[in-house]
Design a protein around this motif. Structure first.
Motif, PDB file in Angstrom:
ATOM      1  N   GLY A  11      10.682  -1.226  10.782  1.00 52.72           N
ATOM      2  CA  GLY A  11      10.459  -1.888   9.423  1.00 52.72           C
ATOM      3  C   GLY A  11      10.441  -0.793   8.380  1.00 52.72           C
ATOM      4  N   GLN A  12      10.783  -0.969   7.156  1.00 50.06           N
ATOM      5  CA  GLN A  12      10.610  -0.094   6.259  1.00 50.06           C
ATOM      6  C   GLN A  12       9.403   0.465   5.987  1.00 50.06           C
ATOM      7  OE1 GLN A  12      12.440  -1.579   2.486  1.00 50.06           O
ATOM      8  NE2 GLN A  12      12.078   0.359   1.345  1.00 50.06           N
ATOM      9  N   LEU A  13       8.468  -0.441   5.833  1.00 50.92           N
ATOM     10  CA  LEU A  13       6.985  -0.011   5.617  1.00 50.92           C
ATOM     11  C   LEU A  13       6.307   0.592   6.714  1.00 50.92           C
ATOM     12  CD1 LEU A  13       5.685  -3.176   4.013  1.00 50.92           C
ATOM     13  CD2 LEU A  13       6.075  -1.099   2.973  1.00 50.92           C
ATOM     14  N   VAL A  17       4.266   3.592   4.932  1.00 49.14           N
ATOM     15  CA  VAL A  17       2.864   3.544   5.146  1.00 49.14           C
ATOM     16  C   VAL A  17       2.310   4.456   6.249  1.00 49.14           C
ATOM     17  CG1 VAL A  17       0.854   1.741   5.540  1.00 49.14           C
ATOM     18  CG2 VAL A  17       2.651   0.964   4.239  1.00 49.14           C
ATOM     19  N   GLY A  18       3.139   4.760   7.311  1.00 48.35           N
ATOM     20  CA  GLY A  18       2.690   5.621   8.451  1.00 48.35           C
ATOM     21  C   GLY A  18       2.028   4.622   9.371  1.00 48.35           C
ATOM     22  N   ALA A 113      -1.063  -7.715   1.323  1.00 48.38           N
ATOM     23  CA  ALA A 113      -0.122  -6.974   0.442  1.00 48.38           C
ATOM     24  C   ALA A 113       0.413  -7.422  -0.593  1.00 48.38           C
ATOM     25  CB  ALA A 113       0.423  -6.197   1.535  1.00 48.38           C
ATOM     26  N   TYR A 114       0.887  -8.525  -0.594  1.00 50.92           N
ATOM     27  CA  TYR A 114       1.925  -8.956  -1.421  1.00 50.92           C
ATOM     28  C   TYR A 114       1.405 -10.479  -1.614  1.00 50.92           C
ATOM     29  CZ  TYR A 114       4.885  -5.217  -0.057  1.00 50.92           C
ATOM     30  OH  TYR A 114       5.156  -4.086   0.117  1.00 50.92           O
TER      31      TYR A 114
END
Length: 128
Positions: A11-13, A17-18, A113-114
């Motif tokens: 996933g992109q995050l 985010v690491g 987070a969203y």
């Protein structure tokens, strides 16, 4: 000495985010907070019950990839942004954990987070 294995879904995050979807160390699996976006479209459904189902699907997939199953779960924490709906969601949790009975915490939080996210689950599993 136990080795560490990171489980990632790409996933992109994860890279931004690491973090890893799950981390396995010895007999333990620590699953990152998992939200209820659709696993295929990545869209966030409006219905919290759909978010719960999606989150559990992703969590179970991560556990399986890590070599664990739901019956290995020893701790679960639920984060919910809609106050007062515990009794409505409780049967959904029971569907997964009624016979496993991990230690559990249910938290009503101001947000995730969203803003469209209404549910997140965090899981710890142990191979006994």
């Amino acid at each position: 000495m136990s080795t560490r294995r990171n489980i990632s879904f790409g996933g992109q995050l994860e890279s931004i985010v690491g973090y890893s979807r799950a981390v396995v160390v010895g007999p333990w699996c620590f699953l990152a907070g998992t939200t209820g976006s659709d696993p295929h479209t990545k869209q966030i459904p409006a219905d919290i019950k759909v978010q719960v189902a999606n989150a559990f699907g992703t969590a179970e997939r991560a556990l399986l990839e890590a070599g664990f199953v739901m019956s290995d779960v020893v701790r679960v924490t639920y984060y919910v942004t809609e106050p007062g709906i515990h009794d409505e969601l409780a049967p959904l949790f029971g569907d997964r954990f009624r016979d496993i009975r991990p230690a559990a915490t249910y938290l009503e939080v101001a947000g995730l987070a969203y803003p469209e996210l209404k549910f997140e689950v965090e899981i710890t599993a142990l191979k006994a």
